[in-house]
Design an enzyme around this catalytic site. Structure first.
Site, mmCIF file in Angstrom:
data_model
loop_
_atom_site.group_PDB
_atom_site.id
_atom_site.type_symbol
_atom_site.label_atom_id
_atom_site.label_comp_id
_atom_site.label_asym_id
_atom_site.label_seq_id
_atom_site.Cartn_x
_atom_site.Cartn_y
_atom_site.Cartn_z
ATOM 1 N N LYS A 60 38.031 63.818 92.405
ATOM 2 C CA LYS A 60 39.179 63.336 91.941
ATOM 3 C C LYS A 60 38.565 61.955 92.473
ATOM 4 O O LYS A 60 38.641 61.571 93.792
ATOM 5 C CB LYS A 60 40.371 63.256 92.534
ATOM 6 N N GLU A 99 34.355 60.220 105.887
ATOM 7 C CA GLU A 99 33.658 59.201 106.046
ATOM 8 C C GLU A 99 34.423 58.018 105.858
ATOM 9 O O GLU A 99 35.010 57.637 104.703
ATOM 10 C CB GLU A 99 32.390 58.880 104.898
ATOM 11 N N CYS A 127 31.722 49.770 103.517
ATOM 12 C CA CYS A 127 32.005 50.213 104.690
ATOM 13 C C CYS A 127 31.062 49.806 105.777
ATOM 14 O O CYS A 127 31.145 49.889 106.918
ATOM 15 C CB CYS A 127 32.005 51.782 104.657
ATOM 16 N N GLU A 132 39.723 46.283 109.816
ATOM 17 C CA GLU A 132 38.788 46.243 108.755
ATOM 18 C C GLU A 132 39.291 45.350 107.440
ATOM 19 O O GLU A 132 40.434 45.465 107.085
ATOM 20 C CB GLU A 132 38.378 47.660 108.129
#
Ligand code: NAD
Length: 498
Positions: free
Chosen positions: A175, A250, A284, A385
Site C-alpha cells: 500500500k 523505519e 528522513c 521533525e
C-alpha cells in the site's frame, strides 16, 4: 489527461470494490491532476492477501537464483524507462529531476543487488559439539509481506521493500502513500513485465487508516515492513503486536551536521546545503540541525546565507531548478507553523520563513529555504521533525558539547561531522548515537548495499539495505544432521571419545 490507475490483485488490474476514486496532484502546479486511483477498502485488501497467500505456495519453491533473474530483468527495464519514471515522480512528488533520477537509480541498484544475492542468500555452517553431526542454517521465506511506504521516495523505498521480500520467496501486498501512488504502480507494472508470476505481487491504493490498518490486522500477513513517521510507526507496532507479526519500522529523524573550527568550510557548506535543502528538506535523513563551532559561527553563517539566497526554486522538471515544492498545502502549513514556533521560542530567523509564490510558483506549494540561528538545545525547532527546508543552527564551544547536542534527541537516524582532525572524526564515529555517521559528507547519501536505519525512536532495531534487509524478510531454520547411526545427546554426552 490524468492517467487512470487500478489495483493489481491476483495478476489483474482491477477497480476497488468501492468504485470510488481519489486523485493525486502535482505539488508544483496543483491544477494538474497526475493520476486517478482506486479508493480501496478492507475487502480489496482481503482479496489481495488471498491472492498472495495462494501464490506463496509455488513462489517459495522457485529457486532463489531464478527469482533473482526476474528481479535483475526488473532492473534492466527500469534502466530503459529511467527518464520516464523520473519525470512522473517529479510530477507527483515535486523533487527536482536530478533527484528523481537518483531515486530510480536506487531502485535499479537494489534490483541488481538482489540479482547477485540470489546466488548467495547465505546461511551458516558450524561444527557440532558431537561427532558425526552436521549443523547448518538456511533462510526460508516468511509468507505474505505487507508493505506500507511514505511519499518522499516513491520509487526507492518501495524497491527497498518489494525486491528483497520477493527474492526471499515471500509474496507481497503493498500500500503506497496516497500522495505519490503513481510511481509505485509503475514499479508493479515493471515487475510484471519482468516476469513475476500472478498473485506474487499485489498493490492496493488507499488511505492508511482504512486499507493500511486492514493490511496490518490481517492474520495471513506474516511480516510488515513500514517506513513513515514515528507517530504512525508506533500505531503500526501496536496493531501488529496483537497478532505477533514481525514488524520492521523505519521512522523519523532529526539529523545534525557538526562543523568544527578546523573544518574545510567550503566543503562543509556544500554538505549542509545539500543535506538541508535537497529534496526540499523532506528526507528522513535531511540535515535539520547544524551544530557549529563558535570560532567559525559568524563566518560560516554569512557564507551559508549568501549561497542560500541563490538557490533557484521552481518546478523540478526544469533542469536548472535546485529546490522544488513541498508535498502539499497541509505540509506547507506545518512548516510555516514551526517557523512561527521558532520565532516565539526566541531563535533568530536569518533567511526565509515565507511561502515562495513568484510567477508560476503561485500555483504550487513552495517555501523559501529557511535558516534560524542562535537556536538553543531543547527548543521545539531543535527537537521535532519539521520535514521541510528549515535549518536550525546551534553554537558549540567544546567537542563534548557538540556531541551532547547531537545526541540530545529522541531520534537517531543520520549524522555528520566536518573536521580535518582525525581524532575528532573517529571520536564522533564512536560517540554519536545514530544508525549512520558520515565523516566529511552530508547526512544524506545512503548506498543500497549498506545497512540503513536508526536508533531510538527512528525504528525498532531492523536495518534495510544490504544484507541486513534479508534478516527482515527471512526466517532462519537450523538443521542438525546426525550421521553417527546412534542416539547422541547434546549437553549430556560430554566425554571425548578416543
Ligand atoms: P506517514 O507516517 O504519515 O505515512 C506513511 C504511510 O503510512 C502512508 O502510506 C500512509 O498512508 C500510511 N498510514 C498512515 N496511517 C496509517 C495507519 N494507521 N495504519 C497503516 N498505515 C498508515 O509518513 P509520510 O508523511 O508518508 O512520510 C514522512 C515520514 O516518513 C517522516 O517522518 C520521515 O522521517 C519518514 N521516513 C522515514 C524513512 C526511514 O527510512 N527512516 C524514510 C523516509 C521517510
Amino acid at each position: 489527461m490524468a492517467e487512470v490507475y487500478k489495483n493489481f490483485i491476483g495478476g489483474e488490474w482491477v477497480d476497488s470494490e468501492s468504485k470510488r476514486t481519489f486523485e493525486n496532484r502535482n505539488p508544483a502546479n496543483w491544477d494538474e491532476i497526475v493520476g486517478i486511483f482506486p479508493k480501496s477498502t478492507p475487502k480489496d485488501i482481503e482479496k489481495a492477501v488471498e491472492a498472495a497467500k495462494n501464490a506463496f505456495k509455488f513462489w517459495k519453491k522457485v529457486p532463489v537464483p531464478k527469482r533473482g533473474e526476474i528481479l535483475g530483468r526488473c532492473g534492466d527495464i527500469m534502466v530503459e524507462r529511467k527518464e520516464e519514471l523520473a519525470k512522473l515522480e517529479t510530477r507527483e512528488m515535486g523533487k527536482v529531476i536530478k533527484e528523481t533520477r537518483g531515486d530510480v537509480q536506487e531502485g535499479i541498484d537494489t534490483a541488481y543487488y538482489a540479482f547477485g544475492e540470489g546466488r548467495r542468500l547465505f546461511g551458516i555452517t558450524t561444527p557440532s559439539e558431537l561427532s558425526n553431526k552436521l549443523c547448518y542454517t538456511v533462510r526460508k521465506p516468511i509468507g505474505v509481506a505487507g508493505l506500507i511506504t511514505p511519499w518522499n521516495f516513491p520509487m526507492a523505498i518501495p524497491c527497498w521493500k518489494v525486491i528483497p521480500a520477493l527474492l526471499s520467496g515471500n509474496t507481497v501486498v503493498i500500500k503506497p502513500a496516497s500522495a505519490t501512488p503513481a510511481t509505485s504502480a509503475k514499479l508493479i507494472e515493471i515487475l510484471v513485465e519482468a516476469g513475476i508470476p500472478e498473485g506474487v505481487v499485489n498493490i492496493v491504493h488507499g488511505a492508511g487508516r482504512e486499507v493500511g490498518e486492514a493490511l496490518l490486522a490481517h492474520p495471513d500477513i506474516g511480516v510488515v515492513s513500514f517506513t513513515g513517521s514515528s507517530e504512525v510507526g508506533s500505531r503500526i507496532a501496536e496493531v501488529c503486536g496483537k497478532t505477533l507479526k514481525r514488524v520492521s519500522l523505519e521512522l523519523g529523524g532529526k539529523n545534525a551536521q557538526i562543523v568544527t573550527s578546523d573544518a574545510d568550510l567550503d566543503l562543509a557548506l556544500e554538505g549542509v546545503l545539500w543535506g538541508a535543502f535537497g529534496t526540499t528538506g523532506q528526507r528522513c535523513t535531511a540535515t535539520s540541525r547544524l551544530i557549529l563551532s563558535e570560532k567559525v559561527y559568524d563566518t560560516f553563517i554569512e557564507m551559508l546565507v549568501e549561497r542560500v539566497k541563490k538557490i533557484k526554486i521552481g518546478n523540478g522538471l526544469d533542469e536548472t531548478v535546485e529546490m522544488g515544492p513541498v508535498i502539499n498545502k497541509g505540509q506547507r502549513e506545518v512548516i510555516h507553523n514551526y517557523v512561527q514556533i521558532g520565532k516565539d521560542e526566541g531563535a533568530k530567523l536569518v533567511i526565509g520563513g515565507e511561502f515562495y509564490e513568484e510567477g508560476e510558483c503561485a500555483d504550487g506549494w513552495f517555501y523559501k529555504p529557511t535558516i534560524f540561528k542562535d537556536v538553543k538545545p531543547g527548543m521545539r525547532i531543535e527537537q521535532e521533525e519539521i520535514f521541510g527546508p528549515v535549518l536550525s543552527i546551534i553554537k558549540f564551544n567544546t567537542f563534548e558539547d557538540a556531541i551532547e547536542i547531537m545526541n540530545d534527541t529522541i531520534y537517531g537516524l543520520s549524522s555528520s561531522i566536518y573536521t580535518k582532525n582525525v581524532n575528532l572524526a573517529m571520536r564522533a564515529a564512536e560517540e554519536i548515537e545514530a544508525g549512520i555517521t558520515y565523516i566529511n559528507g552530508p547526512t544524506i547519501g545512503a548506498e543500497c548495499h549498506l545497512p540503513f536505519g536508526g536508533v531510538k525512536n527512528t525504528g525498532n532495531g531492523h536495518r534495510e539495505g544490504g544484507l541486513t534487509v534479508y534478516e527482515i524478510f527471512t526466517e532462519i531454520k537450523t538443521i542438525y544432521v546426525d550421521y553417527s547411526g546412534k542416539l547422541q545427546k547434546a549437553q549430556i554426552d560430554t566425554s571425548v571419545e578416543k
